[in-house]
Design an enzyme around this catalytic site. Structure first.
Site, mmCIF file in Angstrom:
data_model
loop_
_atom_site.group_PDB
_atom_site.id
_atom_site.type_symbol
_atom_site.label_atom_id
_atom_site.label_comp_id
_atom_site.label_asym_id
_atom_site.label_seq_id
_atom_site.Cartn_x
_atom_site.Cartn_y
_atom_site.Cartn_z
ATOM 1 N N GLY A 128 1.074 -0.904 0.104
ATOM 2 C CA GLY A 128 0.211 0.133 -0.080
ATOM 3 C C GLY A 128 1.035 1.413 0.345
ATOM 4 N N TYR A 129 1.466 1.675 -1.095
ATOM 5 C CA TYR A 129 2.138 3.056 -1.597
ATOM 6 C C TYR A 129 1.550 3.796 -2.209
ATOM 7 C CZ TYR A 129 6.832 0.993 0.311
ATOM 8 O OH TYR A 129 7.904 0.671 1.590
ATOM 9 N N GLU A 245 12.517 -4.079 -3.882
ATOM 10 C CA GLU A 245 11.257 -3.946 -5.322
ATOM 11 C C GLU A 245 12.506 -4.155 -6.330
ATOM 12 O OE1 GLU A 245 8.436 -1.893 -4.839
ATOM 13 O OE2 GLU A 245 7.554 -2.871 -6.385
#
Ligand SMILES: Cc1cc2nc3c(=O)[nH]c(=O)nc-3n(C[C@H](O)[C@H](O)[C@H](O)COP(=O)(O)OP(=O)(O)OC[C@H]3O[C@@H](n4cnc5c(N)ncnc54)[C@H](O)[C@@H]3O)c2cc1C
Length: 391
Positions: A128-129, A245
């Site tokens: 949730g960015y 990531e």
């Protein structure tokens, strides 16, 4: 144990334990989770055996479900799996993103709670960015979290949340001090997606698939003990997680077991004349692509070996992400050149399975240079943080 002895032992374990059906044809890699699905039941057998051996998260400490392999041993494991055409047992943001971030920033309780579940594939995570107004300028995010007793109450919206409709937990950036400069009022918080007040709305793409969602929080309660790192210092954790990531995205295009190499595809699609490809520009493009792929993989490997003492990635991950995603896009374009109109199939009997998969892979590769921070943002980071150029 010497590296050669490790290789021998690992190879015989892999041969003895990987179900034969997984080595025969393409099989999806499971993403795990409470509602995990397995297109082939043997994938579950393989996942459980690897989890037992620590091979889903090979470098993690044994107490958290890993096998405590060093970088060289991990490489040997990968090489042997590739050689034996053995697929990964598990994939997802747990293993590649939140797990490594928790190892670095989580407290003992958080590590003990989450890491073994990730390594076993019991829990699936989402990120949730991004928010509707905060993508590249992520630090401007507006989702609020306000203290209420032992909990935070969260209100706001995220977007492009990959797999939110299937995830069990979310790692989420929330604003806990709206008056502080934007990078200083953010906290990194974990919570269960089954908490009342969380809702997701899949975003349907032109392909009909829905890889990501809008995610809404309405008075969602999350325990304060789920903060990773310090309150209002979540940006530090967030940035490191992005480096993990980006490292993962760099490798997206790397050839997996059973995947054909570009020269193999060329021979199959175009054929050889007098032992070589007749089309010289195509030959040159293939040679260049293959050399650049190899150079990238060796440079990533050298960097990993050189940063062995710190283990964590750094801003250099932006260079690899930028270059790796450009390479992946170029590789897909080259496959299109090789296969011609057969690479534009969407459905129907006129195309075989491999050709249909290529069309989708080509389209999907376009997103690689957006997800995890766009190429332009990587260039900004490289300029500032790697080259030290002025703003
Ligand atoms: C396949 C995919 C999966 C994703 N999954 C997730 C997920 O699971 N969770 C999540 O939180 N997010 C996810 N995202 C969102 C992703 O992180 C954002 O799309 C990305 O950070 C870009 O933000 P944006 O889309 O708002 O574009 P914008 O920030 O609006 O950018 C638009 C354009 O402007 C350029 N630009 C913006 N600022 C600058 C600048 N300072 N200098 C130069 N150029 C600039 C950008 O490079 C881009 O070309 C995903 C995205 C994709 C494509």
């Amino acid at each position: 144990m010497s590296l050669e002895a490790f290789r021998k032992e690992t190879r015989s374990w892999l041969e003895a334990n990987c179900p034969a059906s997984l080595r025969e044809g393409p099989t999806g890699v499971p993403a795990g989770g409470r509602n995990a699905t397995f297109s082939n039941p043997d994938s579950k057998v393989w996942l459980d055996r690897c989890a037992e051996r620590g091979f889903t998260a090979p470098t993690w400490p044994k107490e958290y479900g890993g096998a405590e392999l060093d970088t060289a041993e991990q490489r040997v494991l990968r090489e042997e799996m590739m050689d034996l055409a053995i697929p990964s047992p598990l994939m997802g943001m747990g293993l590649t993103m939140i797990g490594p971030a928790l190892l670095e920033f989580g407290n003992d309780e958080q590590k003990a709670e989450h890491l073994p579940k990730i390594a076993r594939g019991d829990i699936r995570w989402c990120q949730g960015y991004s928010e509707p107004g905060s993508g590249s300028d992520l630090a401007s995010l507006q989702t609020r979290a306000v203290v209420d007793g032992d909990d935070y109450i969260i209100n706001g919206q995220k977007i492009w949340t990959s797999g939110a409709d299937e995830a069990d937990w979310i790692f989420c950036l929330v604003r806990t001090d709206p008056d502080a400069p934007k990078h200083n009022g953010i906290t990194f918080l974990l919570f269960d997606m089954a908490t009342p007040g969380v809702s997701v709305k899949p975003i349907r793409l032109i392909s009909g698939a829905s890889p990501f969602c809008e995610t809404f929080f309405e008075d969602v309660r999350a325990p304060r003990k789920n903060v990773v790192g310090k309150v209002n210092e979540g940006w530090t954790v967030a940035k490191r997680l992005l480096q993990y990531e980006r490292t993962m995205i760099t490798n997206i295009g790397a050839r997996g077991p059973r995947a054909k190499s570009l020269p193999e595809i060329a021979v199959e699609a175009v054929g050889l004349t007098g032992g070589k490809l007749a089309d010289r520009p195509l030959r040159d493009s293939l040679a260049l692509q293959s050399m650049n792929d190899r150079a990238l993989s060796l440079t990533v490997r050298r960097n990993t070996e050189e940063s062995k003492s710190t283990k964590a990635p750094s801003f250099v991950s932006s260079m690899f992400k930028y270059y790796g995603t450009e390479q992946n896009k170029a590789r897909n374009e080259l496959q299109l050149r090789l296969r011609g109109t057969q690479s534009f199939g969407w459905e129907g009997d006129g195309f075989n399975r491999e050709e249909l998969a290529l069309t989708r892979a080509w389209l999907r590769s376009k997103a690689n240079s957006i997800e995890g921070g766009t190429s332009e943002i990587q260039l900004n980071i490289i300029a500032k943080r790697v080259l030290g150029l002025p703003d």
